[in-house]
Design a protein around this motif. Sequence first.
Motif, PDB file in Angstrom:
ATOM      1  N   GLU A   1      35.753 -21.043  28.158  1.00 29.09           N
ATOM      2  CA  GLU A   1      35.489 -20.873  29.799  1.00 29.09           C
ATOM      3  C   GLU A   1      33.845 -21.709  30.118  1.00 29.09           C
ATOM      4  N   SER A   2      33.179 -21.150  29.024  1.00 26.58           N
ATOM      5  CA  SER A   2      31.538 -21.586  29.411  1.00 26.58           C
ATOM      6  C   SER A   2      31.842 -23.137  29.474  1.00 26.58           C
ATOM      7  N   LEU A   3      32.438 -23.592  28.333  1.00 25.11           N
ATOM      8  CA  LEU A   3      32.800 -25.270  28.252  1.00 25.11           C
ATOM      9  C   LEU A   3      33.170 -25.919  29.532  1.00 25.11           C
ATOM     10  N   LEU A   4      34.266 -25.235  29.957  1.00 17.95           N
ATOM     11  CA  LEU A   4      35.003 -25.925  31.021  1.00 17.95           C
ATOM     12  C   LEU A   4      34.227 -25.938  32.379  1.00 17.95           C
ATOM     13  N   TYR A   5      33.643 -24.573  32.648  1.00 20.28           N
ATOM     14  CA  TYR A   5      32.946 -24.492  33.979  1.00 20.28           C
ATOM     15  C   TYR A   5      31.505 -24.615  33.857  1.00 20.28           C
ATOM     16  N   SER A   6      30.906 -24.824  32.700  1.00 18.96           N
ATOM     17  CA  SER A   6      29.517 -24.994  32.827  1.00 18.96           C
ATOM     18  C   SER A   6      28.667 -23.712  32.980  1.00 18.96           C
ATOM     19  N   LYS A   7      29.006 -22.839  32.360  1.00 21.70           N
ATOM     20  CA  LYS A   7      28.774 -21.337  32.464  1.00 21.70           C
ATOM     21  C   LYS A   7      27.684 -20.979  31.402  1.00 21.70           C
ATOM     22  N   GLU A   8      26.786 -20.164  31.888  1.00 17.52           N
ATOM     23  CA  GLU A   8      26.051 -19.606  30.632  1.00 17.52           C
ATOM     24  C   GLU A   8      26.633 -18.359  29.885  1.00 17.52           C
ATOM     25  N   VAL A   9      26.460 -18.148  28.656  1.00 16.78           N
ATOM     26  CA  VAL A   9      27.128 -17.158  28.003  1.00 16.78           C
ATOM     27  C   VAL A   9      26.046 -16.187  27.391  1.00 16.78           C
ATOM     28  N   GLU A  10      26.198 -14.927  27.213  1.00 20.39           N
ATOM     29  CA  GLU A  10      25.263 -13.903  26.246  1.00 20.39           C
ATOM     30  C   GLU A  10      26.287 -13.443  25.398  1.00 20.39           C
ATOM     31  N   ILE A  11      25.504 -13.727  24.284  1.00 22.48           N
ATOM     32  CA  ILE A  11      26.279 -13.298  22.995  1.00 22.48           C
ATOM     33  C   ILE A  11      25.527 -12.154  22.227  1.00 22.48           C
ATOM     34  N   GLN A  12      25.884 -10.801  21.955  1.00 18.78           N
ATOM     35  CA  GLN A  12      25.742 -10.032  21.100  1.00 18.78           C
ATOM     36  C   GLN A  12      26.014 -10.180  19.809  1.00 18.78           C
ATOM     37  N   LEU A  13      24.859 -10.212  18.644  1.00 17.78           N
ATOM     38  CA  LEU A  13      25.153 -10.298  17.386  1.00 17.78           C
ATOM     39  C   LEU A  13      25.173  -9.162  16.810  1.00 17.78           C
ATOM     40  N   ASN A  14      25.807  -9.186  15.349  1.00 18.18           N
ATOM     41  CA  ASN A  14      26.053  -8.053  14.681  1.00 18.18           C
ATOM     42  C   ASN A  14      24.630  -8.018  13.815  1.00 18.18           C
ATOM     43  N   ASN A  15      23.866  -8.688  13.911  1.00 18.11           N
ATOM     44  CA  ASN A  15      22.419  -8.745  13.225  1.00 18.11           C
ATOM     45  C   ASN A  15      21.506  -7.475  13.559  1.00 18.11           C
ATOM     46  N   ARG A  16      20.863  -6.998  12.451  1.00 18.80           N
ATOM     47  CA  ARG A  16      19.824  -6.091  12.784  1.00 18.80           C
ATOM     48  C   ARG A  16      18.451  -6.319  12.532  1.00 18.80           C
ATOM     49  N   ASP A  17      17.382  -5.708  12.966  1.00 19.79           N
ATOM     50  CA  ASP A  17      16.057  -6.189  12.686  1.00 19.79           C
ATOM     51  C   ASP A  17      15.726  -5.343  11.516  1.00 19.79           C
ATOM     52  N   PRO A  18      14.359  -5.350  10.966  1.00 19.13           N
ATOM     53  CA  PRO A  18      14.003  -4.443   9.677  1.00 19.13           C
ATOM     54  C   PRO A  18      14.025  -3.166  10.100  1.00 19.13           C
ATOM     55  N   PHE A  19      14.022  -2.668  11.353  1.00 21.20           N
ATOM     56  CA  PHE A  19      13.918  -1.201  11.780  1.00 21.20           C
ATOM     57  C   PHE A  19      15.411  -0.626  11.925  1.00 21.20           C
ATOM     58  N   GLY A  20      16.454  -1.610  11.864  1.00 21.08           N
ATOM     59  CA  GLY A  20      17.874  -1.083  12.012  1.00 21.08           C
ATOM     60  C   GLY A  20      18.470  -0.937  13.200  1.00 21.08           C
ATOM     61  N   ARG A  21      17.599  -1.793  13.996  1.00 20.97           N
ATOM     62  CA  ARG A  21      18.130  -1.788  15.607  1.00 20.97           C
ATOM     63  C   ARG A  21      18.676  -3.168  15.637  1.00 20.97           C
ATOM     64  N   LEU A  22      19.657  -3.235  16.752  1.00 20.27           N
ATOM     65  CA  LEU A  22      20.393  -4.690  16.985  1.00 20.27           C
ATOM     66  C   LEU A  22      19.358  -5.444  17.645  1.00 20.27           C
ATOM     67  N   VAL A  23      19.469  -6.681  17.091  1.00 25.40           N
ATOM     68  CA  VAL A  23      18.654  -7.868  17.730  1.00 25.40           C
ATOM     69  C   VAL A  23      19.025  -8.059  19.077  1.00 25.40           C
ATOM     70  N   ASP A  24      18.068  -8.721  19.902  1.00 25.60           N
ATOM     71  CA  ASP A  24      18.209  -9.031  21.463  1.00 25.60           C
ATOM     72  C   ASP A  24      19.331 -10.029  21.425  1.00 25.60           C
ATOM     73  N   SER A  25      20.029 -10.004  22.521  1.00 25.75           N
ATOM     74  CA  SER A  25      21.270 -10.837  22.879  1.00 25.75           C
ATOM     75  C   SER A  25      20.669 -12.202  22.920  1.00 25.75           C
ATOM     76  N   VAL A  26      21.714 -13.271  22.578  1.00 27.08           N
ATOM     77  CA  VAL A  26      21.369 -14.609  22.595  1.00 27.08           C
ATOM     78  C   VAL A  26      22.025 -15.284  23.714  1.00 27.08           C
ATOM     79  N   SER A  27      21.495 -16.175  24.601  1.00 25.79           N
ATOM     80  CA  SER A  27      22.059 -16.621  25.745  1.00 25.79           C
ATOM     81  C   SER A  27      21.944 -18.050  25.847  1.00 25.79           C
ATOM     82  N   GLY A  28      22.661 -18.896  26.411  1.00 27.61           N
ATOM     83  CA  GLY A  28      22.616 -20.131  26.343  1.00 27.61           C
ATOM     84  C   GLY A  28      24.143 -20.830  26.787  1.00 27.61           C
TER      85      GLY A  28
END
Length: 168
Positions: A68-95
């Motif tokens: 859908e993002s590809l067809l309609y040129s919409k931006e997506v926001e992706i939450q990753l399963n990665n964590r920082d050194p303190f055990g918190r989820l990293v910020d979402s990636v968008s593009g």
Amino acid sequence: MTVNQRRTKKEFHEYNEYHDRPFGLKWGTAFAMEELVTGIQANEEWALKENQLLEQLLRETIDVRLFESLLYSKEVEIQLNNRDPFGRLVDSVSGFFLGEAYDEYFILEDQKIFWEDVRHIKVKNQEKWFTIDLFEKDSLRKETSSVSNEELTYVVNEDYQSFFDEIY
């Protein structure tokens, strides 16, 4: 009666091996700099932030949203399963997803994202510029729209003097 008083110059005489600073500024470090204060506040925000854990999506759902993002040129926001050194989820990636995908990963604006790292993906629906109401929160607009003709009353000015043309 004027008395001519002479003022003496205030001088500091060094004593007990104390030497005063050679420049006029005495307490230059008494006030924190703006850069220091904003840096402290930014560090505090970063230390206290907690990203909300979104649901784990299936690979098929992720594919549909990327498509859908590809067809309609919409931006997506992706939450990753990665964590920082303190055990918190990293910020979402968008593009924007431009359609480059492989077996192990896909590319989101020159960033390689592995399929197993993706937790949740959301398609951002941007508002069009012509649908935005600029006066939505304007109290003046609300006041003027709520005034009815019944509330308006005719005001007679007793100090008004009519013109000569109006009399005859």
